[in-house]
Design an enzyme around this catalytic site. Structure first.
Site, short mmCIF file in Angstrom:
data_model
loop_
_atom_site.label_atom_id
_atom_site.label_comp_id
_atom_site.label_asym_id
_atom_site.label_seq_id
_atom_site.Cartn_x
_atom_site.Cartn_y
_atom_site.Cartn_z
CG ASP A 9 -1.78 1.14 1.43
OD1 ASP A 9 -1.72 2.10 0.63
OD2 ASP A 9 -2.57 1.12 2.40
CB ILE A 10 1.50 3.92 -2.52
CG1 ILE A 10 2.68 4.88 -2.75
CG2 ILE A 10 0.15 4.60 -2.68
CD1 ILE A 10 2.87 5.29 -4.18
N GLY A 31 -8.97 4.47 -6.89
CA GLY A 31 -7.65 3.85 -6.91
C GLY A 31 -6.65 4.51 -5.98
CG ASP A 33 -6.58 10.93 -7.08
OD1 ASP A 33 -5.90 11.60 -6.28
OD2 ASP A 33 -7.40 11.44 -7.86
CB THR A 122 -0.60 0.06 -14.78
OG1 THR A 122 -0.50 0.24 -13.36
CG2 THR A 122 0.69 0.45 -15.47
#
Length: 172
Positions: A9-10, A31, A33, A122
């Site tokens: 998870d970013i 997503g 964002d 992507t």
């Protein structure tokens, strides 16, 4: 400069700057964002609204990047970039590469030493993962210089991780 791959998870990354695969409105979305806006809290959205009220009244152009606070994220900044929608009939590779270059340019201007990237375009934008990974890795290898010491690709899912592994294995 080191390149690293991370499954996960970013929004959970401890780095100076997290790159957001933003939509042009800068006001959140789905997503990556949406996750960044939710986890970063109201300060991220407030900064984005200030940007929209000043220099980016029509939104952020594809391939460009701009920074805001990271709010509640474990980072100092969020660098928002708008990736291109993939089209079989038109080569938009340069716009995708520009997202990575521009994000790194902003990171350098901020003095960020570590940057976490998602696999831009992507997801919902339909860019084929293998090609997106190739463009991302090649562009970062060509563009990174001081003060950025670490670039981390934070990948959601095994397919993305494998595609970036293959791209990293190719000689620079």
């Amino acid at each position: 400069m080191t390149l690293e791959l991370v499954r996960g998870d970013i929004t959970a990354q401890h780095v100076d700057a997290i790159v957001n695969a933003a939509n042009s409105s800068l006001l959140g979305g789905g997503g990556v964002d949406g996750a960044i806006h939710r986890r970063g809290g109201p300060a991220v959205l407030a900064d984005c609204r200030r940007l929209r009220a000043s220099h980016y009244g029509k939104g952020l152009a594809t391939g460009r990047a701009v920074a805001t606070t990271a709010g509640l994220l474990d980072a100092r900044w969020v660098i928002h970039t708008v990736g291109p929608v993939w089209a079989q009939s038109e080569d938009r590779s340069e716009l995708l590469a520009s997202c990575y270059r521009e994000s790194l340019r902003v990171a350098r201007e901020l003095g960020a030493k570590s940057v976490a990237f998602p696999a831009i375009s992507t997801g919902i934008f339909g860019w084929p993962m293998d090609d997106g990974a190739r463009i991302a890795v090649r562009t970062v290898r060509e563009a990174v210089d001081a003060p950025v010491a670490e670039v981390r690709f934070v990948l959601f899912g095994d397919d993305a991780y494998t595609a970036f592994e293959r791209a990293l294995a190719v000689a620079p």
